[in-house]
Design an enzyme around this catalytic site. Structure first.
Site, PDB file in Angstrom:
ATOM      1  N   ASP A 164       5.633   4.745   5.202  1.00 51.37           N
ATOM      2  CA  ASP A 164       6.643   3.807   5.716  1.00 51.37           C
ATOM      3  C   ASP A 164       6.891   2.619   4.778  1.00 51.37           C
ATOM      4  O   ASP A 164       7.792   1.823   5.010  1.00 51.37           O
ATOM      5  CB  ASP A 164       6.277   3.313   7.137  1.00 51.37           C
ATOM      6  CG  ASP A 164       4.890   2.710   7.253  1.00 51.37           C
ATOM      7  OD1 ASP A 164       3.982   3.152   6.533  1.00 51.37           O
ATOM      8  OD2 ASP A 164       4.713   1.793   8.079  1.00 51.37           O
ATOM      9  N   HIS A 165       6.120   2.537   3.683  1.00 53.23           N
ATOM     10  CA  HIS A 165       6.287   1.416   2.755  1.00 53.23           C
ATOM     11  C   HIS A 165       6.797   1.831   1.374  1.00 53.23           C
ATOM     12  O   HIS A 165       7.081   0.969   0.542  1.00 53.23           O
ATOM     13  CB  HIS A 165       4.960   0.648   2.610  1.00 53.23           C
ATOM     14  CG  HIS A 165       4.519   0.030   3.900  1.00 53.23           C
ATOM     15  ND1 HIS A 165       4.687  -1.305   4.181  1.00 53.23           N
ATOM     16  CD2 HIS A 165       3.983   0.588   5.017  1.00 53.23           C
ATOM     17  CE1 HIS A 165       4.241  -1.555   5.403  1.00 53.23           C
ATOM     18  NE2 HIS A 165       3.813  -0.411   5.939  1.00 53.23           N
ATOM     19  N   ASP A 223      -0.086  -4.058   5.954  1.00 52.10           N
ATOM     20  CA  ASP A 223      -0.511  -3.921   7.334  1.00 52.10           C
ATOM     21  C   ASP A 223      -1.989  -4.313   7.357  1.00 52.10           C
ATOM     22  O   ASP A 223      -2.701  -4.015   6.409  1.00 52.10           O
ATOM     23  CB  ASP A 223      -0.400  -2.467   7.785  1.00 52.10           C
ATOM     24  CG  ASP A 223       0.970  -1.842   7.535  1.00 52.10           C
ATOM     25  OD1 ASP A 223       1.906  -2.525   7.127  1.00 52.10           O
ATOM     26  OD2 ASP A 223       1.090  -0.618   7.715  1.00 52.10           O
ATOM     27  N   HIS A 277       1.218   3.889   2.209  1.00 55.47           N
ATOM     28  CA  HIS A 277       1.609   4.647   3.393  1.00 55.47           C
ATOM     29  C   HIS A 277       3.118   4.890   3.327  1.00 55.47           C
ATOM     30  O   HIS A 277       3.876   4.043   2.841  1.00 55.47           O
ATOM     31  CB  HIS A 277       1.223   3.898   4.674  1.00 55.47           C
ATOM     32  CG  HIS A 277      -0.232   4.043   5.008  1.00 55.47           C
ATOM     33  ND1 HIS A 277      -0.904   3.194   5.845  1.00 55.47           N
ATOM     34  CD2 HIS A 277      -1.139   4.984   4.601  1.00 55.47           C
ATOM     35  CE1 HIS A 277      -2.169   3.587   5.936  1.00 55.47           C
ATOM     36  NE2 HIS A 277      -2.333   4.657   5.197  1.00 55.47           N
ATOM     37  N   HIS A 288       7.136  -5.400  11.536  1.00 54.44           N
ATOM     38  CA  HIS A 288       6.396  -4.134  11.533  1.00 54.44           C
ATOM     39  C   HIS A 288       5.987  -3.756  12.964  1.00 54.44           C
ATOM     40  O   HIS A 288       4.837  -3.454  13.260  1.00 54.44           O
ATOM     41  CB  HIS A 288       5.154  -4.266  10.624  1.00 54.44           C
ATOM     42  CG  HIS A 288       4.549  -2.949  10.215  1.00 54.44           C
ATOM     43  ND1 HIS A 288       3.741  -2.226  11.046  1.00 54.44           N
ATOM     44  CD2 HIS A 288       4.618  -2.233   9.074  1.00 54.44           C
ATOM     45  CE1 HIS A 288       3.342  -1.122  10.434  1.00 54.44           C
ATOM     46  NE2 HIS A 288       3.874  -1.104   9.233  1.00 54.44           N
ATOM     47  N   HIS A 295       0.864  -1.178   0.000  1.00 56.44           N
ATOM     48  CA  HIS A 295       0.000   0.000   0.000  1.00 56.44           C
ATOM     49  C   HIS A 295       0.899   1.227   0.000  1.00 56.44           C
ATOM     50  O   HIS A 295       2.132   1.098  -0.017  1.00 56.44           O
ATOM     51  CB  HIS A 295      -0.964  -0.022   1.195  1.00 56.44           C
ATOM     52  CG  HIS A 295      -0.320   0.028   2.550  1.00 56.44           C
ATOM     53  ND1 HIS A 295       0.673  -0.835   2.952  1.00 56.44           N
ATOM     54  CD2 HIS A 295      -0.546   0.855   3.616  1.00 56.44           C
ATOM     55  CE1 HIS A 295       1.025  -0.551   4.200  1.00 56.44           C
ATOM     56  NE2 HIS A 295       0.303   0.474   4.619  1.00 56.44           N
ATOM     57  N   HIS A 315      -7.005  -2.591   5.949  1.00 60.48           N
ATOM     58  CA  HIS A 315      -6.181  -1.527   6.525  1.00 60.48           C
ATOM     59  C   HIS A 315      -6.868  -0.186   6.260  1.00 60.48           C
ATOM     60  O   HIS A 315      -7.902  -0.142   5.602  1.00 60.48           O
ATOM     61  CB  HIS A 315      -4.793  -1.601   5.870  1.00 60.48           C
ATOM     62  CG  HIS A 315      -3.736  -0.816   6.552  1.00 60.48           C
ATOM     63  ND1 HIS A 315      -3.594  -0.770   7.912  1.00 60.48           N
ATOM     64  CD2 HIS A 315      -2.731  -0.032   6.056  1.00 60.48           C
ATOM     65  CE1 HIS A 315      -2.577   0.008   8.220  1.00 60.48           C
ATOM     66  NE2 HIS A 315      -2.039   0.479   7.111  1.00 60.48           N
TER      67      HIS A 315
HETATM   68 ZN   LIG Z   1       3.108   0.304   7.799  1.00 62.42          ZN
HETATM   69 ZN   LIG Z   2      -0.092   1.254   6.626  1.00 64.57          ZN
END
Ligand SMILES: [Zn+2]
Ligand SMILES: [Zn+2]
Length: 314
Positions: free
Chosen positions: A78-79, A223, A76, A281, A74, A151
């Site tokens: 952090d990815h 996530d 976000h 994670h 996805h 998510h």
């Molecule tokens: Zn994440």
């Molecule tokens: Zn996420």
């Protein structure tokens, strides 16, 4: 699909999984953002690409140039924030063959935006593929499939599936039975009977099925809330990598942020009947990942809290 570059045809059959990072949302002193590299026959597949991923790749000896496919769960931050840097380094190394980036709807826009920084003009083709559930990539001896997660943004999990081996074809036996060398061999290998004159030769007469084996399966789940039907997609998985952002005492926080606790991840592993569970994670508030591991082990004994740069051979 355009042709991809194939590396190391004679590589052994081992599947190697590297945890490039094990943190969620923010990095910590010991943990980079969650991303994973998987090696199969010399090719690297990259799953998610948080900031700092390429430095972790250098430490783990994951070659940028041997990546043909990147799979994004996805969008976000952090990815995905590692993408521009990785593209820049690939360009610097004069990559001249295409790179596929797979992700949910909007992946083209995300990649386009990540290339908007000045002086970031890769000289290679980046091909973006929007995914849905089901088959994402089919290569000669493996495939990658996706399945939906729950998510706060559209998010997918991925399964890497090695092609299984049905058994060994006994060439000499086939010749003795009068099968001419050629296309009929393949038919028998595919499990079909062939006719030689009035005689029928069955695959069982020429195949040694005892030497057959299932392909290895590795799944990535980040996530998600531990709900929905995704556990059914995990049947037959050898190694499940599942997010475990929180301890059970922070379950409410997990619910609010659409994440899982270690115990919930363990329940998914148990329900799906996987062989091993690797937790990742982790929230930066969880300083000791052993605590998460212990909670998971109460439900699913073969649970391991992953550490940055940990290597798992499957
Ligand atoms: Zn994440
Ligand atoms: Zn996420």
């Amino acid at each position: 699909m355009a042709l991809i570059k194939v590396f190391g045809e004679n590589w052994d059959m081992e599947v190697k999984l590297v945890f490039l990072g094990t943190s969620g949302t923010t990095p910590t002193k010991d943990r980079n953002f969650s991303s994973f590299a998987l090696n199969f026959k010399g090719n690297w597949l990259l799953f998610d690409c948080g900031e700092g991923t390429q430095r972790q790749m250098v430490k783990a000896k994951v070659s940028y140039m041997r990546i043909n496919h990147i799979f994004l769960s996805h969008f976000h931050a952090d990815h995905i924030l590692g993408l521009p840097g990785l593209f820049a380094t690939m360009a610097l190394h004069k990559r001249d063959y295409p790179l596929y980036v797979h992700g949910p709807k909007g992946v083209k826009e995300v990649v386009k935006k990540s290339l908007e920084l000045p002086n970031l003009k890769p000289n290679f083709e980046i091909i973006c593929k929007e995914i849905g559930k089901g088959l994402v990539v089919k290569e000669k001896d493996y495939c990658v499939k996706a399945f939906e997660l729950s998510h706060s943004a559209k998010c997918y999990g991925y399964i890497f599936e090695e092609e299984g081996k049905k058994g060994t074809f006994q060439r000499e036996k086939a010749i003795k039975l009068g099968v001419p060398v050629g296309p009929l061999f393949r038919k028998l290998q595919e499990g079909k009977s062939v006719k030689i004159g009035k005689k029928t030769i069955n695959p069982g007469q020429v195949m040694d099925y005892e030497k057959g084996r299932e392909g290895k399966r590795i799944a990535f789940v980040t996530d998600t809330l531990p709900k929905g039907k995704y556990a059914t997609a995990l049947k037959g998985v050898d190694v499940l990598v599942h997010e475990a952002a929180f301890l059970e005492k922070d379950k409410e926080r997990a619910d609010e942020t659409f994440h899982s606790t270690a115990k919930q991840a363990a329940k998914v592993a148990e329900k799906a009947g996987v062989k091993a569970l690797y937790l990742t994670h982790f929230s930066s508030r969880e300083k000791d990942e052993k605590k998460l591991e212990n909670e998971a082990r109460m439900v699913f004994p073969n649970s391991i809290a992953a550490k940055d740069l940990m290597i798992v051979k499957v």
